[in-house]
Design a protein around this motif. Structure first.
Motif, PDB file in Angstrom:
ATOM      1  N   ARG A 224      -4.574 -54.981 -78.741  1.00  0.00           N
ATOM      2  CA  ARG A 224      -3.506 -54.119 -79.259  1.00  0.00           C
ATOM      3  C   ARG A 224      -2.424 -53.901 -78.203  1.00  0.00           C
ATOM      4  N   THR A 225      -2.863 -53.630 -76.973  1.00  0.00           N
ATOM      5  CA  THR A 225      -1.917 -53.373 -75.890  1.00  0.00           C
ATOM      6  C   THR A 225      -1.085 -54.601 -75.564  1.00  0.00           C
ATOM      7  N   PHE A 226      -1.753 -55.731 -75.354  1.00  0.00           N
ATOM      8  CA  PHE A 226      -1.028 -56.919 -74.915  1.00  0.00           C
ATOM      9  C   PHE A 226      -0.259 -57.575 -76.052  1.00  0.00           C
ATOM     10  N   ALA A 227      -0.750 -57.479 -77.274  1.00  0.00           N
ATOM     11  CA  ALA A 227       0.001 -58.034 -78.402  1.00  0.00           C
ATOM     12  C   ALA A 227       1.321 -57.288 -78.573  1.00  0.00           C
ATOM     13  N   HIS A 233       8.385 -58.505 -75.764  1.00  0.00           N
ATOM     14  CA  HIS A 233       8.932 -59.480 -74.813  1.00  0.00           C
ATOM     15  C   HIS A 233       9.624 -60.632 -75.544  1.00  0.00           C
ATOM     16  N   HIS A 234       8.970 -61.177 -76.575  1.00  0.00           N
ATOM     17  CA  HIS A 234       9.513 -62.341 -77.260  1.00  0.00           C
ATOM     18  C   HIS A 234      10.620 -61.973 -78.249  1.00  0.00           C
ATOM     19  N   GLY A 238      13.952 -54.778 -74.286  1.00  0.00           N
ATOM     20  CA  GLY A 238      13.792 -54.406 -72.873  1.00  0.00           C
ATOM     21  C   GLY A 238      12.930 -53.186 -72.696  1.00  0.00           C
ATOM     22  N   GLU A 239      12.472 -52.608 -73.812  1.00  0.00           N
ATOM     23  CA  GLU A 239      11.703 -51.374 -73.708  1.00  0.00           C
ATOM     24  C   GLU A 239      10.348 -51.597 -73.074  1.00  0.00           C
ATOM     25  N   THR A 240       9.707 -52.714 -73.408  1.00  0.00           N
ATOM     26  CA  THR A 240       8.358 -52.969 -72.901  1.00  0.00           C
ATOM     27  C   THR A 240       8.304 -54.382 -72.352  1.00  0.00           C
TER      28      THR A 240
END
Length: 303
Positions: A224-227, A233-234, A238-240
């Protein structure tokens, strides 16, 4: 002895070897004949069962001597059976080569099949060249779905190899953790007493699902976190951004961790590994810098 060999499936030579090692009780002498009874047949079957479970003859002798001394073997065998039993409710299935090819797009790929057999995803059925045993149908289904999504078979195999190494590291650490804090008190005697072994087997049954439950929960949290981070990112948000500055878990072989633990103690393992890695990075950085510096000095000297 020939009758005992026939009944047990062991060879006469094997039985003589067990006798020489003291693994079999002395037969009853009747005239010029040695008489073997049901106890000898039972003992041979126990030895065969323990050998199948990976025990050496030396460790089997310890177990049997403890049993003969009245310490009992039922609890120990129960513990052995519990540990060697299935660690999942999933049942193995069979699949034909034609069905396998169909599930992976209809094309035959002998190299991919050989790779799957090597990884244990498939097991050959003796005498059936066109049929395979599938120990984990779920794992095979994952491969089918990844392939259908466009992932090449070599990439799937490589990913499984990498994942397996990481999961084996997790399993090793979980076993070390539970042995230190739970099972050590039951394993003080070699072999353990019958009651201690029986209680340990009961604990194995209770703790068996904990490792998978913990990994499932942590994997769900991490995915959940990395997805979420990867999505931001993709999509160009720019928030995360992907966090490349924080600490990351790095799996190490269990034997490496054990060697470091023996060298510096449990409490210093993390600090030692971090320091060793940092030192290696600095050394390699210096090695890259040194050649250019030496060349520059040589140029200065020639001018």
């Amino acid at each position: 002895m020939e009758d005992l060999a026939h009944a047990s499936g062991a060879s006469v030579r094997t039985i003589r070897g067990y006798q020489d090692r003291g693994l079999l009780p002395t037969p009853e002498r009747r005239g010029r004949a040695n008489v073997y009874r049901q106890a000898h047949l039972t003992r041979l079957r126990q030895i065969a069962d323990l050998l199948d479970r990976g025990y050496t003859l030396a460790s089997i002798k310890e177990l049997l001597e403890a049993w003969d001394a009245g310490r009992g073997l039922g609890g120990v065998l129960g513990l052995v059976a519990e540990v060697h039993g299935p660690w999942t409710d999933e049942e193995a299935a069979r699949i034909t080569r034609r069905e396998l090819d169909t599930r992976f797009g209809g094309s035959q790929d002998d190299e991919a099949v050989a790779e799957a057999v090597e990884l244990g995803v498939l097991e050959r059925v003796p005498g059936r060249d066109d049929e395979f045993l599938v120990p984990s149908p779920q794992e095979l289904s994952v491969a089918v779905e990844l392939y259908a999504a466009g992932v090449p078979l070599p990439a799937i195999s490589a990913h499984l190899r990498e994942l397996r190494g990481q999961v084996e590291h997790i399993a090793s650490r979980f076993l070390e953790f539970t042995t230190e804090h739970v099972f050590a008190r039951y394993l003080e005697h070699r072999p353990p007493t019958d009651s201690d072994a029986a209680e340990a087997a009961s604990l194995v049954r209770r703790l068996r699902p904990l490792a998978q439950q913990t990994v499932d929960a942590e994997l769900a949290r991490a995915m959940r976190t990395f997805a979420t981070r990867h999505l931001h990112h993709h999509l160009g948000s720019g928030e995360t951004e992907l966090d490349e500055t924080g600490p990351r878990p790095v799996p190490l072989p269990a034997r490496t961790i054990q060697a470091v633990r023996e060298l510096v103690g449990e409490e210093n393992v993390t600090a030692f590994v971090s320091a060793a890695a940092e030192r290696e990075v600095q050394t390699r950085t210096l090695d890259r810098i040194t050649p250019s510096t030496v060349k520059r000095n040589k140029v200065d000297e020639s001018t």
